[in-house]
Design a protein around this motif. Structure first.
Motif, PDB file in Angstrom:
ATOM      1  N   HIS A1182      16.578   8.054  -8.161  1.00  0.00           N
ATOM      2  CA  HIS A1182      16.435   6.987  -7.166  1.00  0.00           C
ATOM      3  C   HIS A1182      14.969   6.805  -6.771  1.00  0.00           C
ATOM      4  O   HIS A1182      14.475   5.662  -6.646  1.00  0.00           O
ATOM      5  N   GLN A1183      14.296   7.890  -6.571  1.00  0.00           N
ATOM      6  CA  GLN A1183      12.889   7.802  -6.204  1.00  0.00           C
ATOM      7  C   GLN A1183      12.071   7.151  -7.311  1.00  0.00           C
ATOM      8  O   GLN A1183      11.188   6.334  -7.048  1.00  0.00           O
ATOM      9  N   GLU A1184      12.389   7.518  -8.563  1.00  0.00           N
ATOM     10  CA  GLU A1184      11.677   6.878  -9.678  1.00  0.00           C
ATOM     11  C   GLU A1184      11.953   5.382  -9.698  1.00  0.00           C
ATOM     12  O   GLU A1184      11.068   4.569  -9.987  1.00  0.00           O
ATOM     13  N   GLN A1185      13.194   5.010  -9.400  1.00  0.00           N
ATOM     14  CA  GLN A1185      13.545   3.593  -9.393  1.00  0.00           C
ATOM     15  C   GLN A1185      12.793   2.854  -8.296  1.00  0.00           C
ATOM     16  O   GLN A1185      12.292   1.732  -8.507  1.00  0.00           O
ATOM     17  N   VAL A1186      12.674   3.480  -7.132  1.00  0.00           N
ATOM     18  CA  VAL A1186      11.954   2.834  -6.020  1.00  0.00           C
ATOM     19  C   VAL A1186      10.476   2.672  -6.362  1.00  0.00           C
ATOM     20  O   VAL A1186       9.867   1.630  -6.111  1.00  0.00           O
ATOM     21  N   LYS A1187       9.919   3.693  -6.997  1.00  0.00           N
ATOM     22  CA  LYS A1187       8.512   3.603  -7.368  1.00  0.00           C
ATOM     23  C   LYS A1187       8.295   2.483  -8.388  1.00  0.00           C
ATOM     24  O   LYS A1187       7.314   1.737  -8.315  1.00  0.00           O
ATOM     25  N   SER A1188       9.214   2.383  -9.356  1.00  0.00           N
ATOM     26  CA  SER A1188       9.070   1.319 -10.355  1.00  0.00           C
ATOM     27  C   SER A1188       9.172  -0.043  -9.709  1.00  0.00           C
ATOM     28  O   SER A1188       8.425  -0.974 -10.047  1.00  0.00           O
ATOM     29  N   ALA A1189      10.104  -0.179  -8.753  1.00  0.00           N
ATOM     30  CA  ALA A1189      10.249  -1.467  -8.058  1.00  0.00           C
ATOM     31  C   ALA A1189       9.001  -1.792  -7.249  1.00  0.00           C
ATOM     32  O   ALA A1189       8.556  -2.948  -7.222  1.00  0.00           O
ATOM     33  N   GLN A1190       8.449  -0.773  -6.611  1.00  0.00           N
ATOM     34  CA  GLN A1190       7.242  -1.020  -5.818  1.00  0.00           C
ATOM     35  C   GLN A1190       6.069  -1.395  -6.715  1.00  0.00           C
ATOM     36  O   GLN A1190       5.282  -2.287  -6.377  1.00  0.00           O
ATOM     37  N   ARG A1191       5.985  -0.727  -7.888  1.00  0.00           N
ATOM     38  CA  ARG A1191       4.907  -1.084  -8.800  1.00  0.00           C
ATOM     39  C   ARG A1191       5.071  -2.520  -9.299  1.00  0.00           C
ATOM     40  O   ARG A1191       4.110  -3.266  -9.432  1.00  0.00           O
TER      41      ARG A1191
END
Length: 1487
Positions: A1182-1191
């Motif tokens: 989930h954290q990786e997904q949030v980071k990708s979305a933020q990027r």
């Protein structure tokens, strides 16, 4: 026990055959010749030509000296017991055959002995037990029994028939063996079969009669008088001349005319076995090993074996103390039990070894029998008692004989026979043990049943299937003063089947033939053979023979539906089959209801029905089962109705099938389901033809004084026969009593002709009579009587069949002949024993059931026989030899549609269209009339001839004629009518012109259909490709699982093709989501593509499709599906759903919930740890997904994906989300250290376990504090850190979650520990450093639990936890998250290896350090540090060459490495210095 003889033939000449022995043999030959001449002159045999003839066939064998030894002695037996001495030598000569059924030789003086036959008894026997309840049994019908006889030289004492009639063994009653020379009339090398020798003119009539009686055929002359064969020694003094043993072999007839007869064989004497010196009293046959065991009045036992067509003594035995009373082989033929009169018992093996012996003191034995499983032995005593022993001779119990209750006086056992089940059982748990006494009492074991036969019994035996028990003996006749020999037949349930009377004075034995079609009876010096016609469970429907049989390996009946037209069979297994009934295209199987599979309530309103009527088609497919409560003793059926009757009532069921309904059925289709279709009537009721409602089964339990004994029915009439002779006639389909008739016989079988005007009756005695139902006559009182008994009467009838198309034609089976009657006038008989299947179109079809059931698994078309009646044969002969005009006149006088059709076909062949048309009109063949009209319109005679040839089915000839006329189109048209597409394709391709493309494509597709129907998909693909049939091609690819071909076919189709959705569904069915989505998108069905992704759980692709096609309903669908899974408590499925849909945070929440629940349940710690690890991994995703979305957002990308995912779940993020995101690995860490501490403690690493246990203090919110501090106290105590242990006990005693009792237990334990040990730590400085907290706390190694103090360590790329560098080398996976160590980068792994090598270098473990450096180089060859470190160690060890190579490699990788440059220079200098010293040392040494 038994000593084996030399099995070499007596005439085998050994290699060391000396001249002395040869001269002895010549002398013996001369003596034999003189003796033979003397006996020939005495007995009237003329000169010695017989001996010359014998010499021409081969010299007789030389005499042999045989040594006869006995078996082991019984306890108490004398050492010299035997026939004189333990070893006896006797001179034996050749064994010659003796004729049996031959005319005797002339007596002295030229007269001949009288040749006589006994009376041929003709009776009728139907042997088939009905599987019924005892209270519902009836007397089954009988079929024909034919008896023949032949006389033997001596009185017959016992019989033994081998299986399938391989041989009949008959011991004589003399006292001494005869030498071969004392047999007058015996001529070696001649055929001794009955009738084989050409008879003299004076003997021709007798010989012809003998052959006729043996084969069942009528003699050419008048019926023979009562004749008997006399023995060649008849009338002479036979004292001192006996002990012979005759082996009779049925001689098989190869004449095709006799094929299918029940007993088409003659009997011949195969060989006279001589070895006994007294009367042979006991005979036993071993079926498995084909051995014969005999015993005489002196107690001598001989085992005979068959060697190259002759019988020889194989083993002998004699006790010389008592007489053998009975012998019995067990079921597998491995053991034999022999009982002696004095109580001695011997059990031996088939190879002659004695197994055990025993003497039963004070007991006189007379019978013995093995059980089916060879575990039990029954011993019959002379006083009538039966004792049960085990197979080791230990007494078990005395059998209770219910049949001897209230019986007084002396009795003896007549016979004991235990059927071994070698051919299966008539039903499971069927009675198979029969015990009979001389007073006529018989007991059949399973249900105790007392059946008094009223006769003096001498022998009993089961048939080969255990379905019929034959009891032989004598019986008083009221009208006569003498006893009559009779044979009674019973079912396994004690039901009497019938009686067979046999002439003669005294019957002594009986034996069944192996197939159950013949029984041998020993009466005086005669043997009678009775042919038995079994009542098989069989029927015939729609070219299909239905028959049932049993096998030993299955308890059910095996019912075979044999399609005689295509020679295909379909096998069904039916439990407790009662009967098989057929009509038209359907079959009724009457069975008992299976209690383990109860019927459904909509099948019958009567719960607990006991019987089932199963309607089947011609291939055995059940169409409609009907449960009833009456016993279906009698079943008949018509084209619309099934009638089943018990003794008291009958049940009528109007069945329906998936066919075009008749007008009669259409009228009843509006009625309720059961109303009018099922009815039950009591036989004493008088129905009024009104339609009843629901059947009342209570009528079936009401008794009657006049039970039902037979039923039959046609489309409009039902006939019910009663035991008193009353015949009741009912109307159908509306049942009403029309008339009652009274006969003077009890009917066994009834049959109506095709127009229901005449009734055929076969009574229980086998007499066939006929009754005219509609005739009206005046009786003696002047009253009108309806019905008349016709004058025709035939005896010994066991089968009959009316013609389906002529009410005056019928066929009947009488003995072994078939008679055809027209208007009660018989035609000439046909010799056969087939069962009549069908009589239609002047042809009779019969089946040889006796032959089929010899090998029921492989029926042969040769067993189906077709017979034409005389009118058809005469018409055919007139047409062939006389002409059409005379044949037409004959057919006019004897009209029948089949004859007119025969005339029409003959006229067509001669192109006599006028006669053909008239004949077609007379036989009402409209298609034939049209064909003749069409022929009349043709101008060409050749064309007419070709059409006629095609009409008669000679299609190859017709095609050739069309091609000769250059009419390929007509040839193609002919093949099109025949649907012969292969030939159509051939004609299209071989034609000279251009073939029709549409017809060619049609042919290819039709051939493809042909192969597809037979599931030959590869062949079908070939033709579908040529026929461009894409739809069937897709089906073939799918069936072949050729998904690549299916995908290429889909890609070749244009957009929005109608076949694309079907192909997509094929991909969906096999789970190929990508191909299915592509096909759906090509036909513009994105919604179906998304549904496919959802169905196949491809949520990522579903979301992508929903986003690209602006579909928002997918989010709500996902939410509903997840809620549905959670409602059903399928949490793991919901987690998988969220995970595949990239809803990692929601999946993590559910996973944490499961882990917490498992922790509260005190589940295994390792399982709880794994659940927490999975939850933490989901949080990390989930954290990786949030980071990708933020990027992506920071890069200015569109936020449409985020908006699409927002609609999946309508939940807000909980306030406790920080627990999952900030410390996702706390739960996994807690249970990891909890498990690690215990593992270290049990492995003995107590200090390390204590260090690990200290970490658990930070996880009191996850693991209960009592478990944490209990483990800490335990580890501290084991490590002798009693100060830490004391603090842990203080913490435990202060926990509020513990009860007062638990706290007291901890206080007592602490008191016990600290009274012995001071609460101080030995390593206080180390423990203080570990107890320090705060932000500056060192990282912990998850592999050992120790703090990491080195700068070089390994960190997991997944969970970001650390491990000592030296520990990770022995691990393949991360100790915490279980991710593979190989997932880390090569740089990190090489660094770890290098750091561990550095540590070992400081420990002066140079070689181990070099191994780590080498591993680092292998992981990352471009890493220069390991080369440098390994070079330093090599330099220090003095390996300058290897060190130089490593330093040079370092400079190649990194030229600016200054330390490597200096080390290289120093290594070169030291190497040169070392070389100089070595040179100097060598010079000094030389000087």
């Amino acid at each position: 026990m038994l000593k084996r003889r030399n099995q070499k033939p007596r005439w085998a000449r050994p290699n060391n055959y000396s001249d002395d022995v040869h001269s002895t043999w010549l002398m013996q030959e001369m003596l034999y010749y003189l003796h033979f001449c003397l006996m020939s002159s005495i007995l009237g045999h003329g000169n010695s030509r017989a001996f010359k003839k014998e010499k021409e066939g081969g010299c007789p064998p030389p005499p042999q000296v045989e040594k006869r030894t006995w078996g082991s002695r019984l306890p108490g037996e004398a050492a010299d017991g035997g026939r004189g001495a333990p070893v006896v030598a006797r001179l034996t000569g050749p064994r010659l055959e003796h004729p049996l059924l031959k005319a005797p030789p002339e007596a002295p003086g030229g007269s001949r002995a009288a040749l006589r036959f006994p009376n041929r008894t003709e009776a009728r026997l139907r042997l088939a037990p009905r599987v019924l309840q005892p209270e519902d049994r009836r007397r089954p019908p009988w079929k024909h029994v034919r008896a023949a006889s032949g006389r033997l030289p001596n009185a017959v004492k016992a019989l033994a028939l081998s299986k399938a009639g391989r041989g009949l063994h008959t011991p004589g009653a003399g006292t001494r063996a005869r030498s071969p020379a004392l047999h007058p009339g015996r001529q070696p090398g001649r055929d001794h079969r009955a009738g084989a020798e050409a008879p003299s003119p004076g003997r021709a009539p007798l010989a012809r009669a003998a052959v006729a009686r043996a084969t069942g055929a009528a003699p050419a002359a008048d019926p023979p008088r009562e004749t008997r064969y006399r023995s060649p020694l008849a009338g002479s003094d036979r004292r001192g001349h006996g002990g012979s043993h005759d082996v009779l072999l049925p001689e098989q007839e190869n004449d095709a005319k006799l094929r299918g007869l029940a007993a088409p064989s003659n009997l011949s004497m195969n060989q006279t076995l001589e070895g006994h010196s007294g009367s042979v009293q006991v005979v036993a046959w071993n079926e498995q090993y084909q051995k014969l065991t005999t015993s005489d009045q002196n107690g001598l036992i001989i085992v005979w074996m068959l060697y190259k067509g002759s019988w020889y003594e194989e083993m002998i035995n004699s006790r010389n103390k008592s007489v053998v009373r009975s012998m019995s082989w067990n079921a597998d033929g491995q053991k034999i039990c022999i009982v002696y009169e004095d109580g001695a018992v011997i059990v031996g093996s088939v190879d002659g070894n004695r197994i055990w012996g025993k003497e039963l003191k004070g007991i006189q034995l007379c019978h013995v029998a093995w059980s089916t499983d060879s575990k039990i032995l029954l011993f019959g005593m002379a006083n009538g008692e039966i004792h049960v022993y085990d197979n080791q001779g230990n007494f078990i119990i005395k059998m209770r004989l219910s049949c001897l209750v209230n019986v007084t006086g002396a009795i003896s056992i007549a016979g004991i026979h235990w059927y071994h089940g070698t051919e299966g059982y008539v039903e499971p748990d069927c009675p198979c043990l029969a015990i009979c006494f001389d007073n006529g009492r018989c007991q059949i074991m399973r249900h105790e049943n007392d059946r008094n036969t009223g006769m003096h019994v001498v022998s009993i035996q089961w048939n080969h299937t255990g379905s019929v028990l034959a009891v032989a003996g004598s019986q008083k006749v009221v009208t006569q003063d003498k006893d009559v020999n009779t044979v009674q037949f019973y079912t396994p349930f004690g039901e009497h089947l019938g009686t067979l009377k046999v002439p003669g004075k005294r019957m002594s034995a009986l034996s069944w033939e192996g197939g159950g079609l013949k029984i041998a009876l020993a009466v005086d010096s005669f043997i009678y053979f009775a042919n038995i016609r079994p009542d098989y469970k069989w029927g015939y429907c729609s070219n299909t023979v239905v028959y049932a049989y049993t096998t030993p390996d299955r308890p059910e009946y095996c019912v075979v539906f044999w399609d005689t037209k295509n020679n295909e069979k379909y096998v069904k297994y039916v439990k407790s089959l009662i009967s098989v009934t057929t009509c038209g295209d359907f079959c009724i199987l009457a069975t008992k209801a299976d209690e383990s599979h109860p019927q459904e309530e909509d099948e019958t309103e009567t719960l607990g029905a006991m019987f089932v009527l199963v309607l089947c088609n011609s291939i055995g497919t059940p169409l409609d089962p009907k449960y009833i409560d009456i016993v279906p003793l009698f079943v008949t059926m018509t084209k619309t109705h099934v009638i089943a009757a018990s003794k008291e009532a009958f049940y009528i069921w109007q069945y329906r099938v998936a066919k075009k309904l008749m007008a009669l059925e259409i009228n009843q289709i509006t009625r309720p389901r059961r109303e009018g279709r099922e009815r039950v009537y009591h036989v004493d009721d008088t129905p009024s033809a009104s339609v009843d409602g629901v059947p009342d089964y209570s009528k079936a339990i009401q008794g009657t004084r006049d039970p039902i004994c037979a039923i039959t029915a046609s489309d409009k009439t039902l006939i019910v026969g009663r035991e008193s002779g009353t015949i009741q006639r009912y109307s159908l389909p509306n049942v009403g009593l029309i008339q009652k008739y009274f006969l003077n016989c009890r009917a066994y079988r009834l049959s109506l002709n095709c127009n229901s005007s005449r009734l055929a009756i076969i009574d229980i005695s086998g007499v066939l009579t006929f009754f005219d139902l509609d005739s009206r006559a005046m009786d003696s009182t002047g009253q009108q009587v309806i019905g008349e008994l016709l004058k025709l009467e035939r005896k010994d009838v066991w089968d009959m069949k009316w013609a389906k198309d002529n009410p005056d034609l019928f066929a009947m089976m009488e003995k072994t002949r078939m008679y055809v009657f027209r208007n009660l006038d018989p035609e000439e008989p046909i010799q056969t024993s087939g069962y009549i299947c069908n009589f239609e179109d002047l042809e009779i079809k019969s089946v040889l059931l006796d032959e089929i059931l010899k090998d029921p698994e492989h029926p042969n078309k040769d067993y189906m026989l077709n017979f034409e009646i005389r009118s058809l044969r005469d018409s055919r002969a007139l047409l062939e030899k006389v002409g059409i005009e005379d044949a037409s006149q004959f057919i006019e006088d004897n009209p029948h549609p089949r004859l007119w059709r025969l005339l029409a076909e003959a006229a067509l062949q001669k192109l006599d269209l006028c006669t053909a048309e008239q004949a077609f009109v007379r036989c009402e063949d409209y298609q034939g009339i049209k064909f003749v009209k069409r022929l009349g319109n043709l101008q060409s005679e050749a064309m007419k001839q070709a059409e006629v040839v095609a009409y008669f089915g000679r299609f190859e000839e017709a095609e050739r004629m069309y091609l000769d006329m250059d009419r390929r189109d007509l040839a193609i048209g002919l093949r099109l009518k025949l649907v012969d597409w292969f030939r159509v394709l051939h004609l299209l391709k071989t034609g000279s012109g251009v073939a029709d493309d549409s017809l060619l494509e049609q042919a290819h597709n039709a051939i493809g259909d042909y192969f597809a129907d037979r599931q030959k998909w590869l062949n079908a693909v070939e033709y579908y490709v040529q026929g461009r049939n894409q739809e069937r091609l897709a089906e073939c690819y799918y069936m072949l699982e050729d998904y690549e071909g299916l995908e290429s076919l889909a890609s070749s189709l244009p957009e929005n093709h109608k076949l694309l959705p079907d192909i997509a569904q094929m991909f969906v069915r096999v789970g190929m989501c990508g191909q299915a989505v592509t096909a759906f998108l090509r036909c513009n069905q994105p919604k179906a593509a998304v549904d496919t992704c959802v169905h196949l759980h491809q949520w990522n692709k579903a979301v992508e499709l929903a986003k690209s096609h602006n579909m928002k309903e997918i989010g709500s669908l996902l939410a509903r599906y997840a809620s549905h899974l959670l409602e059903k408590n399928k949490t793991l499925e919901a987690i998988e759903l969220y995970r595949k849909a990239s809803y990692f945070f929601d999946a993590a929440k559910l996973m944490f919930k499961i882990a917490d629940e498992e922790a509260k349940k005190r589940a295994k710690p390792l399982r709880v740890k794994k659940l927490y690890v999975l939850a933490a991994l989901l949080v990390q995703q989930h954290q990786e997904q949030v980071k990708s979305a933020q990027r992506g957002k920071a890069g200015g990308e569109s936020s449409e994906a985020a908006s699409a995912l927002a609609g999946f779940l309508e939940e807000e993020v909980l306030p406790t989300a920080g627990r999952f995101t900030d410390s996702a690995w706390r739960g996994a860490e807690a249970y990891h250290f909890f498990v690690l501490a215990q593992r270290q403690l049990y492995e003995g690493y107590v200090d390390t376990a204590l260090q690990t246990a200290f970490h658990l203090r930070d996880y009191e919110d996850i693991i209960p504090a009592v478990e944490i501090y209990s483990l800490l106290a335990l580890c501290a105590c084991a490590s002798r850190a009693f100060g830490t242990c004391s603090k842990a006990f203080i913490k435990l005693e202060s926990l509020e979650t513990l009860s007062s009792e638990q706290k007291q237990q901890y206080e007592d334990l602490a008191l016990e520990i600290f009274t012995k040990h001071t609460p101080k730590d030995n390593r206080k400085s180390e423990l203080d450093s570990l107890l320090e907290g705060g932000e500056g706390k060192l990282p912990t190694c998850v592999a050992t639990g120790r703090p990491i103090t080195e700068y070089q360590f390994w960190m997991c790329s997944v969970c970001r936890h650390c491990v000592h560098a030296q520990e990770i080398s022995s691990c393949a996976f991360c100790p915490l998250c279980h991710s593979a160590v190989g997932k880390c980068s090569p740089e990190d792994l090489a660094t770890a290896y290098n750091n561990r090598g550095q540590i070992k270098y400081f420990r002066v473990d140079f070689y181990e350090a070099m191994d780590d450096y080498t591993s680092a180089i292998e992981v990352q060859p471009s890493f220069e540090i390991p080369y440098y470190n390994r070079g330093l160690i090599l330099y220090r060890l003095g390996y300058f060459d290897e060190a130089l190579e490593d330093f040079k490699k370092v400079l190649d990788l990194n030229p600016g490495f200054q330390d490597a440059i200096l080390s290289l220079k120093q290594t070169i200098l030291d190497k040169e210095e070392k070389q100089r010293r070595k040179t100097k040392r060598n010079i000094e040494k030389n000087y």
